[in-house]
Write an enzyme that holds these catalytic residues in place. Structure first.
Site, PDB file in Angstrom:
ATOM      1  N   LYS A   1     -18.862   5.779  -4.134  1.00 49.17           N
ATOM      2  CA  LYS A   1     -18.325   4.938  -5.198  1.00 49.17           C
ATOM      3  C   LYS A   1     -18.900   3.529  -5.199  1.00 49.17           C
ATOM      4  O   LYS A   1     -19.410   3.043  -6.198  1.00 49.17           O
ATOM      5  CB  LYS A   1     -16.796   4.821  -5.049  1.00 49.17           C
ATOM      6  CG  LYS A   1     -15.983   5.912  -5.691  1.00 49.17           C
ATOM      7  CD  LYS A   1     -14.509   5.520  -5.570  1.00 49.17           C
ATOM      8  CE  LYS A   1     -13.603   6.582  -6.130  1.00 49.17           C
ATOM      9  NZ  LYS A   1     -12.177   6.190  -6.010  1.00 49.17           N
ATOM     10  N   VAL A   2     -18.783   2.846  -4.060  1.00 46.02           N
ATOM     11  CA  VAL A   2     -19.208   1.450  -3.958  1.00 46.02           C
ATOM     12  C   VAL A   2     -20.655   1.342  -3.497  1.00 46.02           C
ATOM     13  O   VAL A   2     -21.438   0.550  -4.031  1.00 46.02           O
ATOM     14  CB  VAL A   2     -18.290   0.673  -2.997  1.00 46.02           C
ATOM     15  CG1 VAL A   2     -18.796  -0.755  -2.796  1.00 46.02           C
ATOM     16  CG2 VAL A   2     -16.857   0.661  -3.518  1.00 46.02           C
TER      17      VAL A   2
ATOM     18  N   LYS B   1       0.851  -1.180   0.000  1.00 44.51           N
ATOM     19  CA  LYS B   1       0.000   0.000   0.000  1.00 44.51           C
ATOM     20  C   LYS B   1       0.892   1.237   0.000  1.00 44.51           C
ATOM     21  O   LYS B   1       1.997   1.205   0.558  1.00 44.51           O
ATOM     22  CB  LYS B   1      -0.893   0.024   1.246  1.00 44.51           C
ATOM     23  CG  LYS B   1      -2.151   0.869   1.092  1.00 44.51           C
ATOM     24  CD  LYS B   1      -3.236   0.103   0.362  1.00 44.51           C
ATOM     25  CE  LYS B   1      -4.547   0.868   0.348  1.00 44.51           C
ATOM     26  NZ  LYS B   1      -5.657   0.071  -0.196  1.00 44.51           N
TER      27      LYS B   1
END
Length: 363
Positions: free
Chosen positions: A194-195, A91
């Site tokens: 978004k989701v 990440k």
């Protein structure tokens, strides 16, 4: 307290403490000309090159940014292992307010740092970064996914992330109520961006009753304009206390399940898209003690990483959707393992992921 380099000693302790750290490599990146300050953390390459997104966020301190990169990259190792991907966990975080400092020059500088790792780390979108940003980063490195279709990528990964969460909900319904459907169930979603807005569509199609909340009024309005039957509540505090709630889906930032929220949850199931939902160790046991079934976040929200991993091999949506469909079976297997071992599902998922990584290291 700092060491001789000036680095925060607590961060260094975390890095080298195996239960929270154990990372293979952490890279501090700086480009003064563009203002770039970034951290790239590679937790594991046991299963293959580390894969995980780039978060662009105004951290309160550099130490906080490093800690977040360590935690997120470790989570990606477990997520990728449980998704059956040949990738380890990594990440990156870029420090700063993307609304203020994001620029083409900064993203290109970041791309050069990604490229300098020679493929040990493959990046993608995360909070504060978007498909257009990845297109810029990819001008300096081939180790970039989540690009636009015009630039050889798969585009927005939120579609398959939501689909995977829905599969996790179906598995939870199968385990708890004996039927893999949310038809007639009341589902509360915190965060319909978004989701979350894609997840609403799946649930409406399945016949669920949906309750939503979001800090952005326009996100709520978009859902309500399309689906007037959806109920909106003021905030997450109201949502988790909704009478008759069957499923709670945290789909915003992490830490949603904590000492304040778990005791007042009315839902029988927690299954959402947010990363790092458990605020601290022990919350998973608190959920189990209350009889609340928890579908581990990094398992059910893996649809997005399945998509960006596939991009490296020539993106095929149908192939990705088939892989994301397996989240249903994986979630059921975790519930079964948890029951057999007498442990919460989060611990069972960790055991399965750790076993896969350990087996890979021995090969």
């Amino acid at each position: 307290m700092t060491d001789v380099t000036g680095a925060n000693a607590d961060v260094l302790h975390t890095l080298f403490r195996s239960e929270q750290g154990g990372h293979e490599q952490v890279v501090l990146c700086q480009d003064r000309a563009s203002g770039l300050k970034a951290v790239i953390a590679i937790h594991s390459t046991a299963l293959g090159p580390a894969l995980g997104g780039t978060r662009f966020y105004p951290y309160a301190s550099e130490a906080e940014a490093v800690t977040d990169a360590l935690n997120l990259s470790r989570g990606m190792s477990y997520k990728n292992a449980m998704a059956g991907l040949d990738h380890g966990g990594g990440k990156a975080v870029i420090i700063g307010d993307p609304e203020q400092i994001k620029s083409e020059e900064l993203l290109l500088a970041y791309g050069r740092f990604v490229d300098s790792l020679g493929g040990r780390y493959v990046t993608a979108c995360d909070v504060g970064t978007y498909v257009a940003d990845m297109d810029v980063v990819a001008r300096e490195s081939r180790w970039v996914t989540g690009r636009s279709p015009e630039n050889g990528g798969a585009g927005d990964s939120s579609v398959l992330t939501a689909y995977g969460v829905f599969q996790g909900m179906r598995a939870s319904a199968q385990h708890l109520w004996g039927n893999p459907t949310l038809h007639g169930r009341k589902v509360g979603i915190a965060g319909v961006g978004k989701v979350g807005h894609h997840l609403v569509e799946h649930l409406i199609s399945d016949g669920a009753e949906v309750v939503i909340t979001d800090v952005r009024e326009e996100s709520v309005r978009r859902i309500r304009d399309r689906h007037p039957q959806v109920t909106a509540v003021a905030d997450t505090a109201a949502l988790i206390r909704t009478e008759g709630l069957d499923v709670y889906a945290p789909c915003a930032l992490g830490g949603a399940l904590n000492d304040a929220t778990v005791p007042v949850l009315t839902a029988r199931v927690v299954c959402g898209a947010a990363n790092n939902q458990l605020a601290h160790p022990g919350v998973e046991k608190d959920l189990a003690d209350r009889g609340i079934l928890y579908a581990p976040d990094y398992v059910v929200n893996a649809g997005g990483v399945i998509q960006v991993a596939d991009e490296l091999h020539g993106f095929d949506f149908d192939r990705c959707k088939a892989k994301a469909s397996k989240i249903f079976d994986t979630t059921l297997a975790i519930f079964a393992r948890a029951k057999d071992d007498g442990i919460p599902p989060a611990a069972a998922a960790d055991r399965i992921a750790e076993q896969r990584m350990a087996e890979a290291r021995r090969r």
